[in-house]
Design a protein around this motif. Structure first.
Motif, PDB file in Angstrom:
ATOM      1  N   GLN A   1      -7.842  13.852  -4.952  1.00 24.82           N
ATOM      2  CA  GLN A   1      -8.369  12.874  -3.735  1.00 24.82           C
ATOM      3  C   GLN A   1      -8.923  11.458  -4.255  1.00 24.82           C
ATOM      4  OE1 GLN A   1     -10.565  15.127  -0.874  1.00 24.82           O
ATOM      5  NE2 GLN A   1      -9.589  16.955  -1.711  1.00 24.82           N
ATOM      6  N   ALA A   2      -9.189  11.545  -5.591  1.00 25.04           N
ATOM      7  CA  ALA A   2      -9.921  10.259  -5.888  1.00 25.04           C
ATOM      8  C   ALA A   2      -8.782   8.856  -6.023  1.00 25.04           C
ATOM      9  CB  ALA A   2     -10.555  10.347  -7.200  1.00 25.04           C
ATOM     10  N   ASP A   3      -9.643   7.795  -5.658  1.00 26.75           N
ATOM     11  CA  ASP A   3      -8.904   6.543  -5.813  1.00 26.75           C
ATOM     12  C   ASP A   3      -9.145   5.872  -6.976  1.00 26.75           C
ATOM     13  OD1 ASP A   3      -7.742   4.010  -5.397  1.00 26.75           O
ATOM     14  OD2 ASP A   3      -9.408   3.014  -4.055  1.00 26.75           O
ATOM     15  N   THR A   4      -8.034   5.969  -7.760  1.00 30.75           N
ATOM     16  CA  THR A   4      -8.102   5.460  -9.429  1.00 30.75           C
ATOM     17  C   THR A   4      -7.221   4.374  -9.530  1.00 30.75           C
ATOM     18  OG1 THR A   4      -6.244   6.865  -9.983  1.00 30.75           O
ATOM     19  CG2 THR A   4      -8.263   7.896 -10.256  1.00 30.75           C
ATOM     20  N   SER A   5      -7.042   3.478  -8.371  1.00 36.73           N
ATOM     21  CA  SER A   5      -6.219   2.290  -8.310  1.00 36.73           C
ATOM     22  C   SER A   5      -6.912   1.151  -9.223  1.00 36.73           C
ATOM     23  CB  SER A   5      -6.027   1.870  -6.857  1.00 36.73           C
ATOM     24  OG  SER A   5      -7.094   1.506  -6.359  1.00 36.73           O
ATOM     25  N   SER A   6      -7.893   1.137  -9.278  1.00 40.91           N
ATOM     26  CA  SER A   6      -8.433   0.034 -10.315  1.00 40.91           C
ATOM     27  C   SER A   6      -9.979   0.521 -10.635  1.00 40.91           C
ATOM     28  CB  SER A   6      -8.762  -1.329  -9.387  1.00 40.91           C
ATOM     29  OG  SER A   6      -9.924  -0.977  -8.219  1.00 40.91           O
ATOM     30  N   PHE A   7     -10.596  -0.178 -11.682  1.00 40.57           N
ATOM     31  CA  PHE A   7     -11.719   0.010 -12.625  1.00 40.57           C
ATOM     32  C   PHE A   7     -12.809  -0.090 -11.180  1.00 40.57           C
ATOM     33  CE2 PHE A   7     -15.783  -1.074 -14.153  1.00 40.57           C
ATOM     34  CZ  PHE A   7     -15.873  -0.804 -15.466  1.00 40.57           C
ATOM     35  N   LEU A   8     -12.896  -1.118 -10.339  1.00 36.01           N
ATOM     36  CA  LEU A   8     -13.841  -1.509  -9.364  1.00 36.01           C
ATOM     37  C   LEU A   8     -13.826  -0.069  -8.149  1.00 36.01           C
ATOM     38  CD1 LEU A   8     -16.004  -3.136  -8.295  1.00 36.01           C
ATOM     39  CD2 LEU A   8     -14.309  -4.517  -6.747  1.00 36.01           C
ATOM     40  N   ALA A   9     -12.672   0.198  -7.981  1.00 42.39           N
ATOM     41  CA  ALA A   9     -12.340   1.569  -7.223  1.00 42.39           C
ATOM     42  C   ALA A   9     -13.137   2.755  -7.632  1.00 42.39           C
ATOM     43  CB  ALA A   9     -10.928   1.699  -6.761  1.00 42.39           C
TER      44      ALA A   9
END
Length: 275
Positions: A47-55
């Motif tokens: 369920q994690a958001d791994t779209s970007s480093f900041l996310a």
């Protein structure tokens, strides 16, 4: 296990005071670095958001970057409280007196504060360095298939945790060396690393073992979704702040062969009488 037993023997006798003085630092450290959120992220990776480093970064820390100014306040509070604990434990081991007098606190904080600031900055750098490493690896591995990515992430996080524990083991007697030897910061660190290298495994075990039960609870929190991560982080640091300081002083006295006044036995049969 030798240093673990020695540190626990002391900490158990002063448990309440160490907990009280560690309360504010525990909250501040939880805002800096959250083990429970990292474990939560892994347990709920699907369920994690791994779209970007900041996310990813935003999911692994409690403090929103917009309120980073609070970190400055938290850092100052942690520094003052840690100075108090260091002064209290160090004075007790050197003189045998365990006193909460205002003058003692003031003098010890004045004496400790600069060295404590340097030590805390080093700790902050260690925390952030390994956090950035973890986030970078998570972001890179997230491009792989779910099962492969999760396996690599778990392995890498475990390796980074071991490396971070090793870093803190090498830093363990840096602060006492700065306070007692009169050496410069770099020389005190170099001396501390050489001293710890001879006892590295025992010291590393003494640092890691007390935290293991809390990490197990964090895994349960992540798997069962209890949503008590912040509380678990606070409890972890509540235990570890005072314990780490006690361990550092204990190891310093042992390595340097300095007799501890707090361990002196008092013979009740030997009394002085006025004639």
């Amino acid at each position: 296990m030798y240093y673990l037993k020695k540190a626990f023997a002391y900490a158990n006798t002063k448990f309440l005071w160490l907990i009280l003085l560690s309360a504010l630092p525990a909250i501040g450290l939880t805002c800096w670095f959250s083990p429970s959120r990292i474990i939560w992220f892994i347990c709920n990776y699907s369920q994690a958001d791994t779209s970007s480093f900041l996310a990813i970064y935003r999911q692994l820390v409690w403090m929103d970057y917009k309120y980073s100014w609070l970190m400055i306040i938290a850092f100052a509070v942690v520094a003052v409280c840690v100075s108090m604990i260091v002064g209290l434990v160090d004075n007790h081991m050197r003189t045998g007196q365990f006193s909460f007098g205002a003058e003692l606190f003031k003098s010890r904080i004045n004496y400790n504060i600069i060295s404590v600031f340097k030590f805390l900055i080093a700790c902050f750098c260690v925390f952030e360095l390994y956090l950035v490493f973890a986030i970078t690896l998570i972001y890179l591995f997230s491009k792989l298939s779910y099962g492969v990515a999760l396996a690599f992430i778990i392995i890498c996080v475990l390796v980074l945790c071991a490396a971070m524990a090793s870093s803190f083991a090498l830093l363990l007697v840096w602060l006492p060396n700065m306070l007692h030897t009169g050496l410069s910061s770099s020389s005190a660190m170099e001396l501390g690393v050489r001293q710890i290298a001879k006892k590295f495994v025992d010291v590393a075990v003494a640092i890691v073992l007390p935290a293991v039960p809390m990490f197990i609870l964090m895994v349960v929190n992540g798997l069962v979704i209890l949503k008590i991560g912040f509380l678990l982080d606070c409890i972890l640091y509540l235990i570890m702040v005072g314990y780490f300081i006690v361990l550092s002083e204990t190891v310093f006295f042992e390595i340097n062969g300095i007799e501890r006044a707090d361990l002196e036995k008092v013979d009740i049969w030997k009394k002085s009488f006025k004639e």
